[in-house]
Motif scaffolding. Structure first.
Motif, PDB file in Angstrom:
ATOM      1  N   SER A 192       0.353   9.335   6.402  1.00 52.67           N
ATOM      2  CA  SER A 192      -1.029   8.872   6.268  1.00 52.67           C
ATOM      3  C   SER A 192      -1.625   8.652   7.651  1.00 52.67           C
ATOM      4  O   SER A 192      -1.046   9.062   8.663  1.00 52.67           O
ATOM      5  CB  SER A 192      -1.069   7.594   5.443  1.00 52.67           C
ATOM      6  OG  SER A 192      -0.518   6.530   6.178  1.00 52.67           O
ATOM      7  N   ASP A 218      -6.659   6.996   0.081  1.00 51.87           N
ATOM      8  CA  ASP A 218      -6.545   5.621  -0.413  1.00 51.87           C
ATOM      9  C   ASP A 218      -7.381   5.439  -1.671  1.00 51.87           C
ATOM     10  O   ASP A 218      -8.511   5.919  -1.756  1.00 51.87           O
ATOM     11  CB  ASP A 218      -7.015   4.646   0.673  1.00 51.87           C
ATOM     12  CG  ASP A 218      -6.019   4.598   1.818  1.00 51.87           C
ATOM     13  OD1 ASP A 218      -4.893   5.103   1.643  1.00 51.87           O
ATOM     14  OD2 ASP A 218      -6.365   4.060   2.877  1.00 51.87           O
ATOM     15  N   HIS A 223       0.820  -1.210   0.000  1.00 52.74           N
ATOM     16  CA  HIS A 223       0.000   0.000   0.000  1.00 52.74           C
ATOM     17  C   HIS A 223       0.866   1.278   0.000  1.00 52.74           C
ATOM     18  O   HIS A 223       0.541   2.260  -0.678  1.00 52.74           O
ATOM     19  CB  HIS A 223      -0.890  -0.048   1.248  1.00 52.74           C
ATOM     20  CG  HIS A 223      -1.787   1.109   1.435  1.00 52.74           C
ATOM     21  ND1 HIS A 223      -2.999   1.223   0.788  1.00 52.74           N
ATOM     22  CD2 HIS A 223      -1.660   2.233   2.183  1.00 52.74           C
ATOM     23  CE1 HIS A 223      -3.577   2.360   1.154  1.00 52.74           C
ATOM     24  NE2 HIS A 223      -2.784   3.002   1.996  1.00 52.74           N
ATOM     25  N   HIS A 257       1.166   4.635  -2.461  1.00 53.29           N
ATOM     26  CA  HIS A 257       1.196   6.070  -2.147  1.00 53.29           C
ATOM     27  C   HIS A 257       2.407   6.747  -2.794  1.00 53.29           C
ATOM     28  O   HIS A 257       2.324   7.891  -3.234  1.00 53.29           O
ATOM     29  CB  HIS A 257       1.225   6.291  -0.634  1.00 53.29           C
ATOM     30  CG  HIS A 257      -0.137   6.211   0.010  1.00 53.29           C
ATOM     31  ND1 HIS A 257      -1.203   6.980  -0.411  1.00 53.29           N
ATOM     32  CD2 HIS A 257      -0.606   5.461   1.042  1.00 53.29           C
ATOM     33  CE1 HIS A 257      -2.269   6.709   0.343  1.00 53.29           C
ATOM     34  NE2 HIS A 257      -1.939   5.782   1.228  1.00 53.29           N
TER      35      HIS A 257
HETATM   36 ZN    ZN Z   1      -3.082   4.976   2.715  1.00 55.22          ZN
END
Ligand code: ZN
Ligand code: KG4
Length: 408
Positions: A202, A373, A151, A155
């Motif tokens: 984040s 996201d 993930h 980003h």
């Molecule tokens: Zn994220």
């Protein structure tokens, strides 16, 4: 090639269809379909993300969102119910979700997809598993490969995607896509000079990561307690603002600045003077808690003044630590990713730093639509990995604390 990308690591359920082409230096992306459902309003009641609810919502929404994204991309065709290879289905434990998935597979022809990309971590494991088991089921039914994506790498890649909505980059088939269809969003990859420093901010992470080459990562600094977004969310809660707190605090801080009001509220800049690139935000949250307790009832003005001072404190720390990391590493590009990268004050602070202290070092931020996201960044990361010849075949499993660092 067409990539179907799935993101379910936290409280956004997202499915995107990307058409990708080109080498890693000249990659092009067309977002043919993009379906995203944010559960934030549902989690707001709990003041933060409630994992069991996140999982349930992903299970409910994945099939409809997949249908929506494929339909938007003009890649879905209904068919008479047919037999499919549903050996992957047993991975889907929830009965309702399994039935929805089977119905979808049986009643639609296999779409023109070459690769499935799915977030495999970091994040909430039950939420991640939902996306992974769904991706594996589609992969087996359609007999196409599936790739797990970090993930945080998503980003990072989101900051590299540069809007390319110009006539030259449009594919000829765009016109054929039908008048009612939304025009796809086009991106190219921004040119970068290594080494690259990535600031990832984040709700779950705050990290400074150095990249000397594509997909090589070295952790330079990280938070020792709360992530930056988590601090925004917790302070918002203390101030009586809803989840997610980042945008709320930012708006309140902007009102305080516009008012021109002076305030003597002062908060600490934790670890700013320490000779390292680590962060700590939990003390800042505690300082706000005591401040609010000591003041007693909060007027709107005082609430806005606290929001401004808090945002200034986070900005000072983030900018200061990034400056230290740039000096330490000699990075030639700075990129910023994660939900908090939407924050105006932090963006301005970093741009000033680059302009005034770093001889105009290039700073890359994600497009506004890609800061939070989303599945576009997961599909794009998969393609860039493929184009760079850096596909690593690993066992498909959810890893809540999946790390990015490849140096150890
Ligand atoms: Zn994220
Ligand atoms: O990357 P993201 O969407 O999800 C995670 O992977 O964690 O980040 C969500 C975080 C939340 O904590 C939210 O409050 C924060 O990003 N956020 C912001 C802003 N927009 C979102 N924080 C500060 N300022 C903003 N404008």
């Amino acid at each position: 090639m067409h990539i179907l990308a799935i993101e379910t690591s936290c409280d956004e359920t997202a499915v995107a269809i990307l058409e990708c082409a080109g080498t890693v230096e000249h990659a092009e992306f067309a977002v043919l379909g993009n379906a995203l459902y944010s559960q934030a309003a549902q989690h707001a009641e709990y003041g933060g993300v409630y994992p069991a609810l996140a999982k349930r919502e992903h299970q409910k929404n994945l099939v409809p969102l997949t249908i929506r994204a494929l339909t938007e991309a003009n890649l879905l065709q209904k068919s008479e119910p047919t037999m499919i290879n549903h050996s992957g289905l047993e991975r889907i434990v929830d009965e309702e979700f399994r039935k929805d998935t089977l119905d979808f597979l049986k009643t639609h022809a296999m779409p023109d997809i070459d690769l499935i990309a799915v977030t495999s971590g970091p994040g909430l494991e039950p939420a991640l598993w939902t996306g992974i088991s769904f991706a594996q089921t589609l992969s087996e039914a359609w007999n196409i490969p599936v790739l797990g994506i970090n993930h945080m790498e998503g980003h990072i890649v989101s900051a590299l995607l540069k809007s390319a909505d110009t006539a030259e980059t449009r594919r000829p088939d765009a016109e054929e896509r039908g008048k009612n269809k939304q025009e796809p969003k086009y991106y190219t990859l921004d040119a970068i000079r290594f080494p690259v420093l990535a600031l990832l901010i984040s709700g779950g992470h705050t990290e400074l990561v150095l990249s000397k080459n594509w997909f090589e990562y070295q952790l330079i600094g990280k938070t020792r307690d709360d992530a930056a977004g988590e601090a925004f969310d917790k302070v918002a809660r203390i101030l009586g603002m809803p989840y997610p707190g980042g945008p709320e605090i930012s708006r309140a801080a902007a009102r305080a600045r516009e008012s021109g009001r002076r305030s003597d509220i002062s908060l600490p800049r934790p670890m700013l003077r320490e000779e390292n690139c680590d962060f700590s935000f939990s003390g800042l949250k505690t300082a706000v808690m005591y401040l609010v307790r000591d003041i007693g009832g909060l007027s709107d003005e005082v609430r806005e003044d606290i929001a401004r001072e808090f945002e200034d404190a986070v900005t000072d720390v983030v900018v200061g630590k990034t400056q230290r990391a740039l000096q330490k590493t000699g990075a030639r590009t700075l990129m910023v990713g994660g939900g908090v990268s939407a924050n105006r004050s932090i963006r301005e602070g970093l741009l000033n730093l680059a302009r005034e202290e770093c001889a105009g070092l290039p700073v890359l931020f994600p497009d506004a639509s890609l800061t939070g996201d989303n599945a576009v960044m997961i599909g794009a990361a998969a393609y860039v990995r493929k184009a760079a010849g850096k596909i690593v075949k690993t066992e498909m499993k959810a890893v809540g604390k999946l790390r990015l660092d490849t140096s150890s």
